[in-house]
Design an enzyme around this catalytic site. Structure first.
Site, PDB file in Angstrom:
ATOM      1  N   LYS A 265      13.482 -14.052 -11.924  1.00 33.41           N
ATOM      2  CA  LYS A 265      13.044 -12.719 -12.785  1.00 33.41           C
ATOM      3  C   LYS A 265      12.120 -13.106 -13.770  1.00 33.41           C
ATOM      4  O   LYS A 265      11.196 -12.325 -14.154  1.00 33.41           O
ATOM      5  CB  LYS A 265      14.483 -12.459 -13.425  1.00 33.41           C
ATOM      6  CG  LYS A 265      15.347 -11.603 -12.727  1.00 33.41           C
ATOM      7  CD  LYS A 265      15.215 -10.111 -12.643  1.00 33.41           C
ATOM      8  CE  LYS A 265      14.382  -9.723 -11.606  1.00 33.41           C
ATOM      9  NZ  LYS A 265      14.830 -10.248  -9.997  1.00 33.41           N
TER      10      LYS A 265
ATOM     11  N   GLU B 204       8.509 -14.013 -12.176  1.00 31.97           N
ATOM     12  CA  GLU B 204       7.807 -12.879 -11.376  1.00 31.97           C
ATOM     13  C   GLU B 204       7.320 -11.836 -12.540  1.00 31.97           C
ATOM     14  O   GLU B 204       6.331 -11.207 -12.404  1.00 31.97           O
ATOM     15  CB  GLU B 204       8.656 -12.108 -10.403  1.00 31.97           C
ATOM     16  CG  GLU B 204       9.874 -11.547 -10.992  1.00 31.97           C
ATOM     17  CD  GLU B 204      10.572 -10.703  -9.746  1.00 31.97           C
ATOM     18  OE1 GLU B 204       9.850 -10.331  -8.918  1.00 31.97           O
ATOM     19  OE2 GLU B 204      11.810 -10.545  -9.781  1.00 31.97           O
TER      20      GLU B 204
ATOM     21  N   ASN C 173      -1.440   1.541   5.820  1.00 29.26           N
ATOM     22  CA  ASN C 173      -0.769   0.432   5.285  1.00 29.26           C
ATOM     23  C   ASN C 173      -0.043  -0.418   6.592  1.00 29.26           C
ATOM     24  O   ASN C 173       0.227  -0.037   7.614  1.00 29.26           O
ATOM     25  CB  ASN C 173       0.633   1.206   4.894  1.00 29.26           C
ATOM     26  CG  ASN C 173       1.397   0.052   4.088  1.00 29.26           C
ATOM     27  OD1 ASN C 173       1.182  -0.902   3.884  1.00 29.26           O
ATOM     28  ND2 ASN C 173       2.731   0.541   3.754  1.00 29.26           N
ATOM     29  N   GLY C 174      -0.635  -1.922   6.402  1.00 29.65           N
ATOM     30  CA  GLY C 174      -0.292  -2.658   7.545  1.00 29.65           C
ATOM     31  C   GLY C 174      -1.371  -3.610   7.720  1.00 29.65           C
ATOM     32  O   GLY C 174      -2.479  -3.747   7.014  1.00 29.65           O
TER      33      GLY C 174
ATOM     34  N   CYS D 278       0.879  -1.200  -0.050  1.00 36.10           N
ATOM     35  CA  CYS D 278       0.202  -0.162   0.072  1.00 36.10           C
ATOM     36  C   CYS D 278       0.952   1.382  -0.034  1.00 36.10           C
ATOM     37  O   CYS D 278       1.981   1.307   0.357  1.00 36.10           O
ATOM     38  CB  CYS D 278      -0.886  -0.028   1.106  1.00 36.10           C
ATOM     39  SG  CYS D 278      -1.796  -1.407   1.459  1.00 36.10           S
TER      40      CYS D 278
ATOM     41  N   ARG E 229       4.991   0.251  -6.500  1.00 35.59           N
ATOM     42  CA  ARG E 229       5.026  -0.400  -5.328  1.00 35.59           C
ATOM     43  C   ARG E 229       3.941  -1.613  -5.392  1.00 35.59           C
ATOM     44  O   ARG E 229       4.116  -2.379  -4.679  1.00 35.59           O
ATOM     45  CB  ARG E 229       4.784   0.455  -3.983  1.00 35.59           C
ATOM     46  CG  ARG E 229       5.680   1.450  -3.641  1.00 35.59           C
ATOM     47  CD  ARG E 229       5.432   2.463  -2.935  1.00 35.59           C
ATOM     48  NE  ARG E 229       5.107   1.418  -1.405  1.00 35.59           N
ATOM     49  CZ  ARG E 229       5.739   1.602  -0.314  1.00 35.59           C
ATOM     50  NH1 ARG E 229       6.945   2.184  -0.417  1.00 35.59           N
ATOM     51  NH2 ARG E 229       5.343   0.990   0.750  1.00 35.59           N
TER      52      ARG E 229
ATOM     53  N   TRP F 117      -2.817  -2.650  -1.543  1.00 34.93           N
ATOM     54  CA  TRP F 117      -2.479  -3.929  -2.050  1.00 34.93           C
ATOM     55  C   TRP F 117      -3.333  -4.813  -1.164  1.00 34.93           C
ATOM     56  O   TRP F 117      -2.985  -4.873   0.024  1.00 34.93           O
ATOM     57  CB  TRP F 117      -1.022  -4.200  -1.909  1.00 34.93           C
ATOM     58  CG  TRP F 117      -0.309  -5.453  -2.493  1.00 34.93           C
ATOM     59  CD1 TRP F 117       0.185  -5.567  -3.433  1.00 34.93           C
ATOM     60  CD2 TRP F 117      -0.064  -6.505  -1.702  1.00 34.93           C
ATOM     61  NE1 TRP F 117       0.570  -7.053  -3.872  1.00 34.93           N
ATOM     62  CE2 TRP F 117       0.395  -7.363  -2.740  1.00 34.93           C
ATOM     63  CE3 TRP F 117      -0.274  -6.838  -0.284  1.00 34.93           C
ATOM     64  CZ2 TRP F 117       1.048  -8.623  -1.978  1.00 34.93           C
ATOM     65  CZ3 TRP F 117       0.285  -8.056   0.062  1.00 34.93           C
ATOM     66  CH2 TRP F 117       0.870  -9.136  -0.900  1.00 34.93           C
TER      67      TRP F 117
ATOM     68  N   LYS G 129       6.732  -3.684  -4.782  1.00 29.24           N
ATOM     69  CA  LYS G 129       8.063  -3.414  -4.912  1.00 29.24           C
ATOM     70  C   LYS G 129       8.511  -3.575  -3.324  1.00 29.24           C
ATOM     71  O   LYS G 129       9.809  -4.064  -3.167  1.00 29.24           O
ATOM     72  CB  LYS G 129       8.166  -2.082  -5.305  1.00 29.24           C
ATOM     73  CG  LYS G 129       9.863  -1.569  -5.222  1.00 29.24           C
ATOM     74  CD  LYS G 129      10.369  -2.338  -6.379  1.00 29.24           C
ATOM     75  CE  LYS G 129      11.904  -2.083  -6.350  1.00 29.24           C
ATOM     76  NZ  LYS G 129      12.687  -3.076  -7.162  1.00 29.24           N
TER      77      LYS G 129
ATOM     78  N   GLU H 257      18.290 -16.633  -9.299  1.00 26.50           N
ATOM     79  CA  GLU H 257      17.810 -15.192  -9.537  1.00 26.50           C
ATOM     80  C   GLU H 257      17.113 -15.144 -11.124  1.00 26.50           C
ATOM     81  O   GLU H 257      16.144 -14.327 -11.280  1.00 26.50           O
ATOM     82  CB  GLU H 257      18.896 -14.276  -9.585  1.00 26.50           C
ATOM     83  CG  GLU H 257      18.769 -12.817  -9.915  1.00 26.50           C
ATOM     84  CD  GLU H 257      17.617 -12.233  -9.165  1.00 26.50           C
ATOM     85  OE1 GLU H 257      17.173 -12.819  -8.198  1.00 26.50           O
ATOM     86  OE2 GLU H 257      17.202 -11.198  -9.625  1.00 26.50           O
TER      87      GLU H 257
ATOM     88  N   HIS I 149      19.154 -35.446  -9.526  1.00 24.84           N
ATOM     89  CA  HIS I 149      18.580 -36.121  -8.621  1.00 24.84           C
ATOM     90  C   HIS I 149      16.968 -35.732  -8.450  1.00 24.84           C
ATOM     91  O   HIS I 149      16.480 -35.405  -7.305  1.00 24.84           O
ATOM     92  CB  HIS I 149      19.212 -35.649  -7.181  1.00 24.84           C
ATOM     93  CG  HIS I 149      20.664 -36.011  -7.197  1.00 24.84           C
ATOM     94  ND1 HIS I 149      21.241 -37.249  -6.938  1.00 24.84           N
ATOM     95  CD2 HIS I 149      21.679 -35.224  -7.537  1.00 24.84           C
ATOM     96  CE1 HIS I 149      22.445 -37.493  -6.880  1.00 24.84           C
ATOM     97  NE2 HIS I 149      22.789 -36.075  -7.542  1.00 24.84           N
TER      98      HIS I 149
HETATM   99  C1  AGP Z   1      12.974  -9.070  -6.746  1.00 21.59           C
HETATM  100  O1  AGP Z   1      12.672  -8.967  -8.018  1.00 21.59           O
HETATM  101  C2  AGP Z   1      11.726  -9.015  -6.087  1.00 21.59           C
HETATM  102  N1  AGP Z   1      10.975  -7.770  -6.406  1.00 21.59           N
HETATM  103  C3  AGP Z   1      11.532  -9.280  -4.637  1.00 21.59           C
HETATM  104  O2  AGP Z   1      12.064 -10.651  -4.408  1.00 21.59           O
HETATM  105  C4  AGP Z   1      12.577  -8.429  -3.771  1.00 21.59           C
HETATM  106  O3  AGP Z   1      13.891  -8.705  -4.072  1.00 21.59           O
HETATM  107  C5  AGP Z   1      12.208  -8.831  -2.272  1.00 21.59           C
HETATM  108  O4  AGP Z   1      11.085  -8.380  -2.087  1.00 21.59           O
HETATM  109  C6  AGP Z   1      13.258  -8.125  -1.068  1.00 21.59           C
HETATM  110  O5  AGP Z   1      12.941  -6.678  -1.435  1.00 21.59           O
HETATM  111  P1  AGP Z   1      14.027  -5.692  -0.714  1.00 21.59           P
HETATM  112  O6  AGP Z   1      15.382  -5.980  -1.240  1.00 21.59           O
HETATM  113  O7  AGP Z   1      13.420  -4.308  -0.911  1.00 21.59           O
HETATM  114  O8  AGP Z   1      13.979  -5.982   0.888  1.00 21.59           O
END
Ligand code: AGP
Length: 614
Positions: free
Chosen positions: A491, A494, A100-101, A2, A27, A74, A609, A487, A510
């Site tokens: 990528k 997501e 937010n929370g 949020c 975000r 969100w 984000k 990673e 395995h």
């Molecule tokens: C990465 O592409 C994602 N957006 C997500 O995994 C992100 O790395 C994770 O939420 C951690 O965020 P931060 O580095 O702001 O703590």
């Protein structure tokens, strides 16, 4: 997560609020709303979908006033509907709140309020919150600071996390905010104030900000800012300067922020290195660790904690620090560490990594480490963030705002800092002058090599065209290429929503090898000369089962002709820089596949984000 923006001043609030919301869109959210005090009534508009739709509704309906709050939601409690969107108004229409929370005890409070005759129109915890404030507001009728006092008293009954902004119909000159576990910042302008959940919403109006800490309540009344804790102890607000060039958060000539940030990596890595090599060039140096060389020599174990991409950076850090500094390293998901009660000795250094500096699981792990008396460091990209302020010392990445939800430049900037940290710790121990000199020389070349690697963009686009319709794929790598395989898989999944998994290349036999078929392309990171033969064997095992192979190799070690279906070659580089260079093709491949699939590359579905809820 949020996003919150509040405004009180002399100007029309609605355009300022909507501009702030636009800057928070990155975000991640699914609905938005705005409320403004207009002719002694709180008028509001809410929409599911994008801020642009809300803007049309708000501006076309003449929402007008100089006090207002707005929000991007969100969804946590309750589905994605206009009723559940914020701001939420109390039953009597006197108070509006954005939050937010997560309020953990909202059901018991809802039951109490229902017994007092309050009715609810939404499924949210926030609507309960605003009616609790209204309940106390009626009870505080004689208090000189009636509205602030009603918020303060309500907060004492709330369990959970919140960052809030609230306005009251009877108080045209007052806005109140508070935080516990979710970020909240006050922007101090010329005869105006803003409240926001993220600096990016404020910087176009002011660079003077006050960061709230947990348990603090801010009131802006009659042009004056006051800060108290929940026991009404007056606190002195500290004004910080934000050195953020607003143009950094602009798209420029790029189609997406993610692509812009992939191409910004050379500069971001340059910024991470700036001023951080030792005078004799055989090591690195960091201000702000708040740990002497002698204290660092006594460290006999490092525990990394993070989430998502930052956790992958920790895994690379493990290989780097064990290789160059010979310190045992453990990597733990932040969300696991806080409940694990890990037996660590007091010479353990806990390092958290977070681009946003607000990820609630990482913050919780940091607080758990501090509660147990461990020294803590934070590597993060957000000056003044909660994690930056809660850790004992830290290293800022200076990568500039990262707007795309999929982390790219922040990741490679973290890898650069970890490479430098490994050399620094190593040179305090057994790493020789000559070895240190070679490492620094190699790391200094990385910005130029990254600039070279991103030039593969067009070639990678062509490969992406071939694989854009795949439904499953595997990413394989050995040693410090294994985290890069993870990673690469993250990528891809997501932003393109393709099911992808990363595995240690040898581990494929395995179990995952059962997945290998012509319909499951495999990306193999075959970049290390010392184990190149093993990786060729892995590629042959995959080819023997009919799967197409995309290989990533180094200039000096290309694959035998025709072994892989596609090959992406990265520049030769120092061993410590290899994870950074190998990340570039992973980023570009996922970007182009997602774009070809028509996905929302910068704001992928369900993602945020900065994850500020547990
Ligand atoms: C990465 O592409 C994602 N957006 C997500 O995994 C992100 O790395 C994770 O939420 C951690 O965020 P931060 O580095 O702001 O703590």
């Amino acid at each position: 997560m949020c996003g919150i923006v509040g405004y009180i001043g002399k100007r029309e609030a609605t355009p300022i609020l909507l501009e702030g919301l636009k800057r928070l869109e990155y975000r991640g959210y699914d609905s938005a709303g705005v409320a403004v005090l207009q002719n002694e009534k709180i008028e509001y508009k809410k929409r599911t979908g994008r801020v642009a739709e809300l803007s049309r509704a708000a501006l076309n309906n003449g929402l007008s006033g100089t006090l207002g709050i707005c929000h991007t939601r969100w969804a946590t409690h309750g589905g994605v509907t206009e009723e559940n969107a914020h701001p939420h108004l109390s039953n009597d229409g006197k108070i509006a709140l954005v939050h937010n929370g997560v309020i953990e005890n909202y059901l018991s409070i809802k039951k109490f309020l229902t017994s007092k005759g309050i009715t609810f129109y939404s499924e949210t915890d926030t609507e309960v919150f605003v009616n609790l404030i209204a309940y106390h507001y009626e009870k505080e009728a004689e208090s000189p600071n009636r509205f602030k006092e009603s918020v303060r008293r309500s907060l004492k009954h709330i369990e959970g996390t919140y960052g809030i902004a609230a306005i009251c119909r009877d108080c045209p000159d007052e806005m109140v905010g508070a935080r516990k576990g979710s970020p909240l910042i006050v922007g101090v302008g010329e005869n105006e104030y803003l409240i926001a959940s993220d600096v990016s919403a404020l910087v176009s109006r002011t660079s003077n900000v006050v960061y709230l800490n947990d348990g603090e309540l801010v009131s802006i009344k009659n042009g004056e800012l006051s800060l108290v804790d929940y026991e009404e102890k007056t606190l002195k607000p500290e004004i910080h300067q934000v050195d953020w060039d607003t143009s950094e958060g602009e798209l420029g000539d790029f189609e997406h922020f993610m692509l812009k940030e992939i191409f910004e990596q050379s500069e971001a890595i340059q910024n991470a290195m700036r001023g951080r090599f030792s005078d004799d060039e055989s090591s690195a140096k960091f201000g702000g660790l708040n740990l002497s060389a002698q204290e660092l020599r006594q460290i006999d174990r490092i525990l990394f904690c993070a989430c998502g991409t930052a956790w992958h950076a920790c895994l690379v850090g493990e290989y780097l620090i064990e290789r160059y500094a010979r310190i045992p390293v453990e990597v733990e998901y932040a969300s696991e560490f806080r409940y694990r009660n890990a037996p660590l000795d007091k010479n353990t250094l806990v390092i958290v990594i977070s681009q946003s500096g607000e990820t609630i699981d990482t913050l919780a792990a940091l607080k758990e480490a501090k509660r147990k008396g461990y020294r803590t460091l934070a590597i993060n990209n957000s000056v003044g963030s909660t994690i930056a302020r809660e850790s004992d010392g830290g290293i800022y990445q200076h990568a500039g705002p990262e707007v795309g939800v999929a982390s790219t430049k922040a990741f490679t900037s973290q890898l650069m800092i970890l490479s430098m940290m490994a050399v620094y710790f190593g040179r305090l121990r057994d790493l020789s002058f000559q070895e240190g000199l070679e490492c620094v020389k190699g790391l200094k070349r990385v910005p130029e090599l990254v600039e070279n690697a991103v030039q593969q963009n067009d070639a990678i686009y062509k490969i992406a065209e071939k694989y854009k319709d795949m439904t499953d794929c595997l990413f394989l790598g050995r040693q410090d290429m294994f985290p890069i395989a993870l990673e690469g898989a993250l990528k891809l999944k997501e932003i393109s929503y393709i099911h992808a998994e990363g595995y240690p290349a040898a581990e494929m036999k395995h179990g995952p090898i059962a997945l290998i078929s012509k319909d499951c392309p495999v990306i193999v990171l075959a970049t290390q000369p010392d184990i190149f033969g093993k990786l060729i064997s892995n590629i042959q095992e995959v080819k023997a089962r009919g799967a197409p192979v995309i290989a990533v190799t180094c200039e000096s070690h290309p694959l035998p002709e025709g072994l892989a279906d596609d090959e992406i070659v990265i520049p030769d580089c120092h061993r410590a820089a290899l994870p950074i260079l190998a990340s570039i093709p992973m980023q570009l491949l996922s970007y182009h596949i997602a774009k070809l699939r028509g996905c929302d590359v910068d704001k992928p579905r369900n993602l945020a984000k900065s994850v500020t809820v547990e």
